[in-house]
Structure formats: C-alpha cells, structure tokens
Design an enzyme around this catalytic site. Sequence first.
Site, PDB file in Angstrom:
ATOM      1  N   GLY A  80     -15.569  21.406  33.989  1.00 41.82           N
ATOM      2  CA  GLY A  80     -15.270  22.612  34.757  1.00 41.82           C
ATOM      3  C   GLY A  80     -16.331  23.689  34.669  1.00 41.82           C
TER       4      GLY A  80
ATOM      5  N   GLY B 126     -12.520  16.002  37.956  1.00 40.78           N
ATOM      6  CA  GLY B 126     -11.563  17.113  37.969  1.00 40.78           C
ATOM      7  C   GLY B 126     -11.655  17.871  39.283  1.00 40.78           C
ATOM      8  N   GLY B 127     -12.368  18.978  39.285  1.00 35.81           N
ATOM      9  CA  GLY B 127     -12.436  19.883  40.446  1.00 35.81           C
ATOM     10  C   GLY B 127     -12.713  19.176  41.762  1.00 35.81           C
TER      11      GLY B 127
ATOM     12  N   SER C 157     -17.886  17.745  35.515  1.00 37.32           N
ATOM     13  CA  SER C 157     -18.660  18.289  36.641  1.00 37.32           C
ATOM     14  C   SER C 157     -19.355  17.219  37.486  1.00 37.32           C
ATOM     15  CB  SER C 157     -19.669  19.333  36.146  1.00 37.32           C
ATOM     16  OG  SER C 157     -18.991  20.413  35.544  1.00 37.32           O
TER      17      SER C 157
ATOM     18  N   ASN D 224      -8.423  13.481  38.269  1.00 36.70           N
ATOM     19  CA  ASN D 224      -7.440  14.181  37.442  1.00 36.70           C
ATOM     20  C   ASN D 224      -7.177  15.531  38.107  1.00 36.70           C
ATOM     21  OD1 ASN D 224      -5.984  15.496  35.505  1.00 36.70           O
ATOM     22  ND2 ASN D 224      -7.615  15.533  33.962  1.00 36.70           N
ATOM     23  N   TRP D 225      -6.010  15.646  38.716  1.00 41.13           N
ATOM     24  CA  TRP D 225      -5.717  16.873  39.480  1.00 41.13           C
ATOM     25  C   TRP D 225      -5.296  18.031  38.586  1.00 41.13           C
ATOM     26  CZ3 TRP D 225      -2.592  15.156  44.482  1.00 41.13           C
ATOM     27  CH2 TRP D 225      -3.388  14.256  45.212  1.00 41.13           C
ATOM     28  N   LYS D 226      -5.066  17.753  37.326  1.00 38.54           N
ATOM     29  CA  LYS D 226      -4.648  18.790  36.365  1.00 38.54           C
ATOM     30  C   LYS D 226      -3.448  19.567  36.924  1.00 38.54           C
ATOM     31  CE  LYS D 226      -9.311  18.695  34.575  1.00 38.54           C
ATOM     32  NZ  LYS D 226     -10.433  19.379  33.942  1.00 38.54           N
TER      33      LYS D 226
ATOM     34  N   GLU E  53      -8.342  18.984  27.187  1.00 41.67           N
ATOM     35  CA  GLU E  53      -7.446  20.139  27.380  1.00 41.67           C
ATOM     36  C   GLU E  53      -6.149  19.942  26.604  1.00 41.67           C
ATOM     37  OE1 GLU E  53      -7.713  20.031  31.647  1.00 41.67           O
ATOM     38  OE2 GLU E  53      -9.811  20.618  31.475  1.00 41.67           O
TER      39      GLU E  53
ATOM     40  N   GLU F 133     -15.896  12.481  28.091  1.00 39.54           N
ATOM     41  CA  GLU F 133     -15.927  13.781  28.760  1.00 39.54           C
ATOM     42  C   GLU F 133     -16.430  14.843  27.780  1.00 39.54           C
ATOM     43  OE1 GLU F 133     -13.099  13.897  32.372  1.00 39.54           O
ATOM     44  OE2 GLU F 133     -11.932  14.435  30.617  1.00 39.54           O
TER      45      GLU F 133
ATOM     46  N   HIS G 192      -7.026  13.829  26.725  1.00 39.68           N
ATOM     47  CA  HIS G 192      -7.893  14.747  27.457  1.00 39.68           C
ATOM     48  C   HIS G 192      -8.194  15.966  26.580  1.00 39.68           C
ATOM     49  CE1 HIS G 192      -9.480  17.489  30.425  1.00 39.68           C
ATOM     50  NE2 HIS G 192      -9.710  16.430  31.178  1.00 39.68           N
TER      51      HIS G 192
HETATM   52  P1  13P Z   1     -14.409  18.655  36.198  1.00 42.63           P
HETATM   53  O1  13P Z   1     -14.828  17.514  37.083  1.00 42.63           O
HETATM   54  O2  13P Z   1     -13.732  19.766  36.939  1.00 42.63           O
HETATM   55  O3  13P Z   1     -15.529  19.134  35.326  1.00 42.63           O
HETATM   56  O4  13P Z   1     -13.286  18.081  35.195  1.00 42.63           O
HETATM   57  C1  13P Z   1     -13.512  16.894  34.521  1.00 42.63           C
HETATM   58  C2  13P Z   1     -12.259  16.493  33.852  1.00 42.63           C
HETATM   59  O5  13P Z   1     -11.775  17.161  32.955  1.00 42.63           O
HETATM   60  C3  13P Z   1     -11.569  15.293  34.338  1.00 42.63           C
HETATM   61  O6  13P Z   1     -10.563  14.896  33.477  1.00 42.63           O
END
Ligand code: 13P
Length: 250
Positions: free
Chosen positions: A172, A233-234, A212, A9-11, A96, A166, A94
């Site tokens: 993050g 994510g990251g 993470s 997920n590149w956000k 967020e 998640e 998600h």
């Molecule tokens: P991180 O891997 O940066 O913690 O993010 C996870 C995430 O929200 C994937 O959708």
Amino acid sequence: MRKKIVAGNWKMNNNLSETINLINDLKIQIYKNNVKVMIAPAFTFLHDAVKQIDGFDIEVISQNINNNSSGAYTGEVSAEMLKSIGVNTTLIGHSERRAYYNEDDELLLNKLKYSIECGMNVIFCFGEELSDRKSQNHFTVVKNQLDNTVMKVDKSSWKKIILAYEPVWAIGTGETASAEQAQEMHEFVRKCISESFGEEISNNVSILYGGSVKPNNASEIFSKKDVDGGLIGGAALNASDFSKIVESNR
Ligand code: 13P
C-alpha cells in the site's frame, strides 16, 4: 509444473453492489489464459460473490479463517462455514492480521494446520518490515516466520499451500520491491523449503509476490523465475488494472 496465480485481496473494501459490479466487470475483462485467478472479497459478500461468479473460472477465497471448528468465538468464521458456501481457499498470515490483530506465529500455525485438516487450501503470507530490511535482517526474519509456521507441517500438506511474500514496506505504499529483490527472496524461500522437504515440493510450490504490484510493474516482477504470480491489494479493486496484471503473468 508450478501454477501461475494472480489473487486479488480486496481487504475491507466494497459494499454489496460494488462487489457484484466488480465481479461482473472482471467476468468481461479477464482474458482466459493459463493463469489461475482468485479474488478475496469481504466475508459478508463471499456467498454473493460465489453465486455471481457462476461457473466463471475465478476462485472466490477468504481473507481470514478461525482455527476452531465451531463454538463460542464471537465474530469469527470457520472452515466448515466457508466450505458450505463453496469457498475452499483462505489467506492466512497477512501482515495486517499480524500487525493489527496480534496474530502471532503460534496462532498462524494453528490456523494453517486446522485449515489443511479441514481440506482448505491456504495462501500463507509472510514478509519483513522496513526496519528488518534496513538492518539487513530480512532473510533471517523471513526464515524465522517460515520455521515457526509452514516448516512445521507435514510433507503431505504442501499440496494445499501457496506462499505469498509480502514485504510490509511495499504494501500500500507505492514502493514495490524490485524484481531482483523479489526474485532473491523467492529463491531463498525455495531453497529453505528444499532443505526441509526436498526438491519436488520446493519446485512445485507457487510463491506469489505482493506489495504495490500495478499494471506497469507486474510483467517485470512476474518474469523472474521463482515468482509465480502476485497477491494484489489496491490494484485488484479496479477491473481494468487487475485484468492487465493477470495478463502480465503469462
Ligand atoms: P497493495 O497491492 O495495495 O500494496 O497490497 C498488497 C497486499 O497486501 C495484498 O495482500
């Protein structure tokens, strides 16, 4: 047999050239194995991403979707639009989106039902906040999130659903759930699905862990029997890290 999946997920990251460069790096670095690989760039670049993938075995998916077919919904993107550029899977729910854009269970259920009706596949995300875990309410909170959403679809929809646990406190933050904490929640979720929809469906749904996940912790998390992969994510923004995570899910 459940599918093993690693999705990035590149956000809200990467401009056009960064998107293309990262895809090109992934095409070189991803070692083909039995893992399904997905990436979710920003809406703006989904069409370029689909073209750049050019038959390579990585699925381009979207981070969000609207629950209407078309019309006066400024700034929104429909299932039809996504399908017309070759995007057939979307994230929904998600944390967020829940936290910053007030997406509640009722809206998420609408998005889920509508997407499936349109023939989309869905990665449905859920997970508790830190305060829920500290007060030992994490199972209750997760069960509620599921009861209000995925538990309300009909049996036939389940072949279009992938789940992603998640925990919000692990997103993050660099603080990942332990492999045991992930396994314990995934097993619980599978049991809930089994109670409502039967063993065949619960045994076949892939449940991903997100929060993470990095190259140094992925293998241990993915080794657990109810963890079928990860939503990253990251670490998905770096081709080398993402490829290592994909390779960890054997
Ligand atoms: P991180 O891997 O940066 O913690 O993010 C996870 C995430 O929200 C994937 O959708």
